[in-house]
Scaffold this motif. Structure first.
Motif, short mmCIF file in Angstrom:
data_model
loop_
_atom_site.label_atom_id
_atom_site.label_comp_id
_atom_site.label_asym_id
_atom_site.label_seq_id
_atom_site.Cartn_x
_atom_site.Cartn_y
_atom_site.Cartn_z
N CYS A 116 13.73 59.60 38.54
CA CYS A 116 12.80 59.53 37.41
C CYS A 116 11.33 59.50 37.86
CB CYS A 116 13.13 58.29 36.57
SG CYS A 116 12.22 58.21 35.02
N MET A 117 11.03 58.72 38.92
CA MET A 117 9.63 58.65 39.36
C MET A 117 9.15 60.00 39.87
SD MET A 117 7.59 56.14 41.98
CE MET A 117 5.78 56.24 41.99
N TRP A 137 14.33 53.01 36.57
CA TRP A 137 13.87 53.67 37.80
C TRP A 137 14.90 53.60 38.93
CZ3 TRP A 137 9.52 56.18 36.59
CH2 TRP A 137 8.74 55.68 35.55
N ASN A 144 18.26 58.15 37.17
CA ASN A 144 17.21 57.13 37.15
C ASN A 144 16.42 57.12 38.46
OD1 ASN A 144 18.10 56.44 34.63
ND2 ASN A 144 18.71 54.36 35.14
N ILE A 186 4.42 51.31 39.15
CA ILE A 186 5.01 52.65 39.24
C ILE A 186 4.15 53.65 38.48
CG2 ILE A 186 6.99 54.06 38.56
CD1 ILE A 186 8.76 51.61 39.11
N GLU A 228 6.93 47.90 36.91
CA GLU A 228 6.85 49.16 36.18
C GLU A 228 5.40 49.61 36.02
OE1 GLU A 228 9.56 51.14 33.02
OE2 GLU A 228 8.33 49.64 31.97
N ASN A 233 16.45 52.06 47.14
CA ASN A 233 16.23 51.79 45.72
C ASN A 233 17.50 51.15 45.14
OD1 ASN A 233 15.78 51.78 42.97
ND2 ASN A 233 15.27 53.96 42.82
N PRO A 288 10.29 50.65 46.03
CA PRO A 288 11.10 50.53 44.82
C PRO A 288 11.82 49.19 44.74
CG PRO A 288 12.09 52.09 46.36
CD PRO A 288 10.72 51.78 46.86
N PHE A 297 12.43 56.09 46.37
CA PHE A 297 13.01 55.99 45.03
C PHE A 297 14.28 56.82 44.90
CE2 PHE A 297 9.27 53.78 43.66
CZ PHE A 297 9.67 53.08 42.52
#
Length: 408
Positions: free
Chosen positions: A206-207, A197, A203, A150, A147, A191, A126, A185
């Motif tokens: 989120c992943m 993300w 956030n 990701i 991104e 992160n 991340p 993440f």
């Protein structure tokens, strides 16, 4: 909160929301077998290992790491399933595991910044934050993912999940624990992104949430979707228990079928009993988390780590704290462990595994010792205690070096 069911025991079946029924409440949790071939295809040895565990009576078998990307390995000789190339070998693996009525789900994973291979390629993560371990925070600093990357990995999780179902597995487990990519993440330490993300807890998760959504779309509602989640990272500034409970509730809202509770990572291997401020003799490393989560959630829970007493296991199933008990290392020395537990016998006293007192190295020695047992079981032999540090290193070290140098 799930209501206590005094009639529930380890022998009771469990039907998940997807409709699949697990024949008993004992699960063989994931361990890294390192028994694929150099290309990432499951081998006959891997099939025979799971056939032995299936004969041993476990209701649910969870595979060790299956890589979603052939460019990122947790260890050499991990299985890789990112295309249909090895589909037939994976079908044989699933068939062997299910021959005696067990259910099997494939644990799918990306190592992120802790990738062992390729050696000469910078790992991704991340953020460009290395592990807080000697040398690793210098020589293996990851590259922060774009991104686009990701979304690429989210799609890879979904692709591997789809292929697992095509191969005959009963579902998948998304690995979001132990310091691998999705766990990174979630961690405020790993992160430090400032986009959608990272930053806030919402956030950072989120992943994981988007991965779960993509995997569910890939496998459908009638297959098992499990997530393995850290109860905490057991590091100052890392993922806390409070935030982990919020993540679990978000996963429940997404409709996952089963949450496996674990904890720790490479820097603080709590999953192996090395958590700070916790007695090594305590049964069930993460029971406090399971108890706290159960007060807020009806999500089927699987607790893994330190479970050894059969009466305690039956107790936490009967009182509704958890729905499945997970055991890992004991299955390496007792392939028929599930049958023993169902007969009312507790786990045998563990073998003495060499240690030097430095947690990351001791965790590696645990891996080496147990991997040697997997090879014995897969060849039809009985597990055999390896005594001493030198013998443990000899049993695994040269093989690990060879596997690293020859991995495709």
């Amino acid at each position: 909160m799930t209501k206590p069911n005094p009639k529930a025991t380890l022998a009771s079946p469990l039907t998940l929301a997807c409709g699949i029924s697990i024949p008993n409440r004992i699960a063989k949790s994931a361990m890294s077998e390192q028994l694929a071939d150099r290309h990432g295809s499951p081998t006959t040895d891997l099939q025979q290992l799971y056939a032995a565990w299936a004969r041993g009576g476990a209701g649910l078998l969870i595979t060790g790491n299956v890589m979603i990307d052939h460019c990122a390995f947790v260890e050499p000789r991990n299985v890789v399933l990112d295309s249909a190339e090895f589909l037939q070998a994976n079908k044989l693996w699933a068939q062997a595991a299910k021959a005696n009525g067990s259910k099997i789900i494939m644990q799918i994973n990306h190592p992120g910044r802790v990738a062992v291979l390729p050696l000469l390629k910078k790992p991704i993560g991340p953020s460009a934050v290395g592990l807080d371990l000697p040398a690793m925070n210098i020589i293996r600093i990851p590259r922060a993912m774009t991104e686009a990357e990701i979304y690429e990995q989210i799609n890879r999780f979904a692709q591997t999940a789809r292929l697992a179902i095509e191969a005959g597995f009963d579902g998948v487990q998304v690995h979001a624990a132990h310091g691998y990519l999705l766990s990174q993440f979630l961690s405020p330490l790993a992160n430090v992104r400032t986009d959608k993300w990272g930053g806030s807890p919402e956030n950072r998760r989120c992943m994981l949430i988007e991965t779960v959504q993509a995997v569910r779309a890939a496998i459908g509602k009638e297959k098992i979707l499990s997530v393995k989640l850290n109860s905490a990272d057991f590091q100052k500034g890392g993922l806390s228990q409070e935030e982990s409970i919020d993540i679990a509730l978000a996963l429940e809202a997404e409709g996952i079928d089963l949450l496996e509770i674990s904890g720790g990572n490479y820097e603080s291997p709590a999953q192996l009993g090395y958590a700070p401020d916790r007695s090594a003799q305590r049964d069930a490393y993460f029971i406090d988390y399971a108890t706290a989560l159960r007060k807020q959630s009806k999500l089927p829970l699987m607790l893994t780590g330190g479970l050894r007493d059969v009466d305690f296991m039956n107790h936490i199933v009967a009182n509704g704290t958890v729905d499945l008990v997970g055991l890992a290392r004991p299955f390496a020395v007792q392939p028929d462990l599930a049958k023993q537990l169902l007969a009312g016998k507790s786990v045998l006293k563990p073998a003495k595994i060499p240690a030097i007192g430095y947690k990351p190295v001791d965790a590696y020695l645990q891996l080496a010792w147990h991997a040697s047992q997997f090879r014995r079981i897969s060849s039809g032999q009985q597990p055999k205690e390896i005594k001493g540090l030198v013998r443990t290193l000899i049993a695994f070290g040269p093989r690990m070096g060879f596997n690293i140098l020859t991995q495709d």
